[in-house]
Design a protein around this motif. Structure first.
Motif, PDB file in Angstrom:
ATOM      1  N   LEU B 267       0.825  -1.209   0.000  1.00 47.00           N
ATOM      2  CA  LEU B 267       0.000   0.000   0.000  1.00 47.00           C
ATOM      3  C   LEU B 267       0.862   1.263   0.000  1.00 47.00           C
ATOM      4  O   LEU B 267       0.603   2.218  -0.732  1.00 47.00           O
ATOM      5  CB  LEU B 267      -0.934  -0.023   1.211  1.00 47.00           C
ATOM      6  N   LEU B 271       1.020   4.286  -2.794  1.00 46.24           N
ATOM      7  CA  LEU B 271       0.768   5.696  -2.493  1.00 46.24           C
ATOM      8  C   LEU B 271       1.986   6.575  -2.730  1.00 46.24           C
ATOM      9  O   LEU B 271       1.860   7.758  -3.035  1.00 46.24           O
ATOM     10  CB  LEU B 271       0.307   5.835  -1.038  1.00 46.24           C
ATOM     11  N   ASP B 279      -1.296   0.673 -10.763  1.00 43.27           N
ATOM     12  CA  ASP B 279      -1.688   0.538  -9.373  1.00 43.27           C
ATOM     13  C   ASP B 279      -2.487  -0.743  -9.178  1.00 43.27           C
ATOM     14  O   ASP B 279      -3.650  -0.822  -9.536  1.00 43.27           O
ATOM     15  CB  ASP B 279      -2.519   1.755  -8.971  1.00 43.27           C
TER      16      ASP B 279
END
Ligand SMILES: [Zn+2]
Lengths: 370, 288
Positions: B267, B271, B279
């Motif tokens: 994660l 980000l 993604d």
């Protein structure tokens, strides 16, 4: 390809031979350690008073407090403006308590960073004075992030766009010293020492007694001369008489001459060149072989690398098992390993995992303070 | 998403004793279960130390790891001898682990996202950093720089390797220099701190993550606790130099259990990772 090396031998000055040739080399290096720690040895502010024409000490890290174990501020040497940053030991017990025996806390390293960045902004070359047993190892230092402060100080030095001259004037004690020692050029006084851990700390871990500190000092090759051999130190500056403590003014004069000479050399480089060259100076430190890839073809007997030759020259114990792996070509080394191991590396890895699974023992961490 | 578990190879026979005593809660743990549980005590959550290989197996997508520079081996630059020669200690560690030194680096993928990763191995001379560990961490940072991917370094180390003297100390500058270049290039670096991360490893690349993630109750500190407690007459605060201590003083972003670590990293990479990469992770919010 293999030879990634250590030291570029640089312009080392002629330094008197060991004080008493023929004595036990352990005693010789231990005498240096004692001189480096001599309380009468001139410390940073005293040297600065002899070296500079003008100096204003600045205080505080702007975050927590002011650390008396780290000093600094703008100065003028022979008409040239510089920024001074240095560890500060005390001359007597009272001052040492105030100076914390030259052991910086995080706020000391953060003051150094603040002064480095100010110097860069104003285009002032930096001169650092290294003289510390190490960073302060107490709980409050850990609470305020001493490792973070040291790492960031080193980081600031690696990217600084002004020249940095590092002078190791006394004790170069591990990470606390290195935090302000990552200069473009590293100069050491003749009786200064530099090590990854204090000889007492090294002896207590590896020999299990601090009485072996002189052995540790010798094994770590912590004298200025040995550090110059390794390329960690670029220049060694002779001290007057029996050592810097007999004549602080003369010691200062000698350091001043070296500073001016090095400032002239570094002034020829653009900021980009300076940062690239400094990066290159530290990028090449290390002594290893590549036994896996880039191996020479069959029969391509390799000339031993400089590191190998150096090691053999220095190696006191003659032929060790290490030679079976360390100083040969990849293929030979693998063969040697297989012979020693009696099976292929894959199996030995599995065996280790099995062993870990069996005893599951957490060994006590090897605390190697740096 | 499924985790890759570090199963012991089938052909390896079990050692005679199949149980491990948890040093934290003294529970006897069946090794097979302990392995399935990523070497975390099912009773008290104690995180056992794991090898670099096991770490990489746990974190990276199955089969994605391509190791680089596996052949780097130290040259014993000082000819260091204490009670035994460093050269002999190296060979003993090499034979015991099947590794040439205390770090592995290469490229792999986490949740489909390519990363440069380096893991330290405490089982090899306490994970200490000499020329080889410093070089591998540096090359991992340089690899991330060249391929424009994120860097992850998993630390488990007692600090700089005394037997390489100031050359070990110089590895602090070398690794930090590479991280500074990575930082200037706008690429993220995640430092994972496992038990223990101390001394010169903590005071260089391990402290400098853009994000610092620690395993629970890992020993993390600069000076040895013995040094702190011995030479300085000072009571040590509770939990001194543990992950939670670092967290409460603001030097660690997150404390993450081993079972969660891979998802957490995936994660964070989604980000923070270089823009433009696909993604692959689904939405998730991780607070606290
Ligand atoms: Zn337990």
């Amino acid at each position: 390809m293999v030879d990634r090396l250590l030291g570029r031998p640089r312009d080392r000055e002629t330094v008197p031979a060991d004080p008493s040739p023929g004595v036990d080399p352990r005693d010789a290096v231990w005498a240096r350690v004692q001189l480096a720690r001599n309380p009468r040895r001139p410390h940073t502010l005293e040297l600065v008073s002899h070296i500079t024409d003008a100096f204003v000490e600045l205080h505080g890290d702007r975050l927590f407090g002011d650390d008396g174990a780290m000093v600094g501020g703008p100065a003028r040497i022979d008409g040239r403006r510089v920024m001074i940053v240095g560890h500060q030991k005390g001359a007597d017990t009272d001052e040492n308590i105030r100076r914390n025996f030259g052991m910086s806390k995080p706020e000391g390293f953060r003051k150094a960073i603040r002064l480095f960045e100010l110097a860069e902004r104003l285009g002032l070359p930096v001169v650092t004075f290294v003289d510390t047993p190490g960073a302060y190892p107490g709980a409050e230092a850990e609470e305020r992030g001493v490792a973070d402060a040291i790492a960031r100080s080193i980081g600031a030095m690696t990217r600084l766009r002004v020249p940095i001259i590092t002078l190791i004037t006394g004790e170069g004690g591990s990470g606390g010293a290195l935090a302000i020692a990552a200069g473009d050029v590293v100069v050491a006084l003749e009786n200064a020492v530099y090590a990854v851990i204090s000889p007492e700390g090294c002896a207590s871990i590896l020999w299990r007694t601090t009485e072996k500190a002189p052995d540790a000092a010798l094994a770590m090759r912590m004298s200025a001369q040995d550090q110059a051999e390794l390329g960690v130190v670029d220049r060694v500056v002779p001290e007057p008489g029996e050592g810097a403590h007999v004549d602080a003014a003369e010691t200062g004069r000698r350091l001043r001459a070296v500073i001016l000479e090095e400032l002239d050399k570094l002034a020829a480089l653009s900021p980009d060149e300076l940062v690239a060259k400094r990066g290159g100076r530290y990028r090449v430190f290390g002594a290893f072989d590549d036994l896996g890839i880039n191996e020479p073809g069959p029969g391509g007997a390799e000339r031993p690398g400089l590191a190998d030759r150096l090691r053999r020259a220095l190696e006191p114990m003659g032929k060790s098992v290490g030679d079976a792996l360390g100083g040969r070509t990849g293929r030979e080394a693998r063969d040697a390993r297989n012979t020693l191991d009696g099976r292929d590396p894959r199996e030995s890895r599995d065996a280790r995992e099995a062993r870990e699974g069996r005893d599951g023992r957490d060994e006590p961490p090897a605390r190697e303070e740096v | 998403m499924p985790l890759t578990l570090p199963f012991r190879p089938r052909r390896e026979t079990y050692p005679p004793d199949m149980w491990t005593k948890c040093p934290s809660c003294s529970e006897m743990l069946f090794n097979k279960h302990l392995e399935k549980n990523l070497r975390v005590c099912g009773t008290c959550g104690h995180h056992f130390r794991i090898s670099a290989k096991a770490r990489l197996d746990q974190l990276l997508d199955a089969g994605s790891f391509r190791e680089r520079d596996e052949g780097l081996a130290s040259r014993d630059p000082l000819g260091f001898v204490d009670s035994k020669p460093y050269a002999d200690r190296l060979v003993a560690a090499q034979l015991a682990t099947g590794r040439r030194d205390a770090a592995s680096w290469g490229f792999g993928a986490i949740g489909g996202r390519r990363v440069a990763i380096c893991a330290l191995d405490f089982g090899f001379m306490g994970g200490s950093m000499g020329s080889v560990v410093g070089e591998k961490v540096t090359r991992a940072a340089e690899g991330a720089f060249v391929e424009r991917v994120a860097l992850i370094v998993v630390s488990a180390s007692g600090g700089a390797r005394m037997q390489e003297g100031t050359l070990a100390l110089m590895q602090l500058v070398k690794t930090i220099g590479a991280l500074e270049r990575l930082r200037a290039a706008g690429l993220p670096y995640i430092s994972v701190l496992a038990d223990p991360t101390t001394g010169g490893v903590f005071a260089s690349f391990a402290a400098l993550g853009d994000v610092n993630v620690a395993e629970p109750k890992a020993l993390i500190g600069f000076a040895g606790a013995r040094v702190s407690a011995g030479t300085i007459a000072e009571e040590l605060p509770p939990g001194f130099q543990r992950s939670e201590f670092l967290f409460s003083h603001g030097f660690v972003d997150r404390i993450v259990t081993r079972a969660d670590l891979r998802d957490e990293l995936a994660l964070l990479l989604a980000l923070l990772g270089p823009a433009g990469a696909t993604d692959a992770t689904t939405g998730s919010v991780r607070r606290g």
